[in-house]
Enzyme design. Structure first.
Site, PDB file in Angstrom:
ATOM      1  N   ASP A  73       0.861  -1.179   0.000  1.00  0.00           N
ATOM      2  CA  ASP A  73       0.000   0.000   0.000  1.00  0.00           C
ATOM      3  C   ASP A  73       0.899   1.231   0.000  1.00  0.00           C
ATOM      4  OD1 ASP A  73      -2.142  -1.734   0.233  1.00  0.00           O
ATOM      5  OD2 ASP A  73      -2.235  -1.547   2.415  1.00  0.00           O
ATOM      6  N   GLU A 105      -9.099  -0.206  -4.457  1.00  0.00           N
ATOM      7  CA  GLU A 105      -8.189   0.560  -3.613  1.00  0.00           C
ATOM      8  C   GLU A 105      -7.139   1.278  -4.461  1.00  0.00           C
ATOM      9  OE1 GLU A 105      -6.516  -2.249  -0.885  1.00  0.00           O
ATOM     10  OE2 GLU A 105      -8.454  -2.841  -0.066  1.00  0.00           O
TER      11      GLU A 105
END
Length: 236
Positions: free
Chosen positions: A143, A205
């Site tokens: 991430d 995402e």
């Protein structure tokens, strides 16, 4: 089971190696460690590890980014995530949704299932089955976001881990707002840099990218209308 979890895994057994943090930006303390997430007492007792091939590609992505935008740098929010941490964060997110959406305790089974449905739109199941590992537990997913020359995070229009449609990568693509178009532009800068090095992006995402895991193989097969790609990274 999510569609990507049906992809076979033949692990190449590349080692999990520490990310050279002097090359990238990070936040300290790490968000999940600050919450008390249980990183094991082992070699990879922090989130800042990746498979060696994934790390090499991440360095290539940053090089590509800085050739065009010298003032920008990739910030690593999270990388390797043991299944224990995945379970901790699923439980934490569940509890936060109960609080923020005003559910009254004790919740009903129907309410519980509704909350879990929201959680699992964004969080992978903390499975211990070797055939269905959470992406981050393979050392092949991370991430990330961008920071400027002052190490200030670039505004992407939603926070990492936000449980909201705003987190979808193209949420702002068709907005008439100048500000929201800027958010989309920032997301595109990040995506283009990562795609240049072979990464694929999570459909829900804007911050999640992977290379060589089940999700990467599934997304690649979807784009190429084939079934030839399998995962080369399983759970570490």
């Amino acid at each position: 089971m999510k569609p990507y979890q049906q992809i076979p895994i033949i692990d190449c057994h590349e080692p999990l190696v520490p990310i050279p943090l002097e090359i990238f930006a990070i936040q300290t303390p790490h968000a999940y460690q600050k919450l008390g997430a249980p990183y094991p007492n082992s070699k990879a007792n922090s989130p800042y590890y990746l498979r060696v091939g994934v790390l090499n590609s991440l360095i290539a992505a940053q090089t590509h980014l800085q050739q065009q935008h010298q003032e920008l740098k990739i910030m690593i929010f999270d990388a390797y995530r043991p299944v224990e941490v995945q379970q901790f964060m699923v439980n934490y997110t569940f509890t936060e949704i109960v609080k923020t959406q005003g559910y009254k305790l004790p919740i009903s089974e129907n309410q519980r299932q509704d909350i879990l449905e929201q959680v699992y739109q964004f969080w992978a199941t903390p499975s211990l089955d070797p055939a269905t590992p959470p992406p981050h537990s393979t050392g092949a997913a991370l991430d990330i976001t961008l920071v400027d020359k002052n190490h200030q995070q670039i505004d992407m229009g939603s926070a990492i881990d936000e449980i909201s449609p705003r987190s979808y990568p193209n949420y702002f693509a068709n907005s008439n707002s100048i500000t929201e178009q800027q958010y989309h532009h920032h997301r595109e800068l990040l995506r283009e840099a990562m795609f240049s090095a072979g990464f694929k992006q999570h459909l829900n995402e804007w911050w999640h990218f992977s290379l060589g895991d089940q999700m990467w193989a599934w997304l690649t097969n979807q784009e190429q209308n084939s079934h030839q790609f399998i995962a080369k990274y399983g759970r570490v």
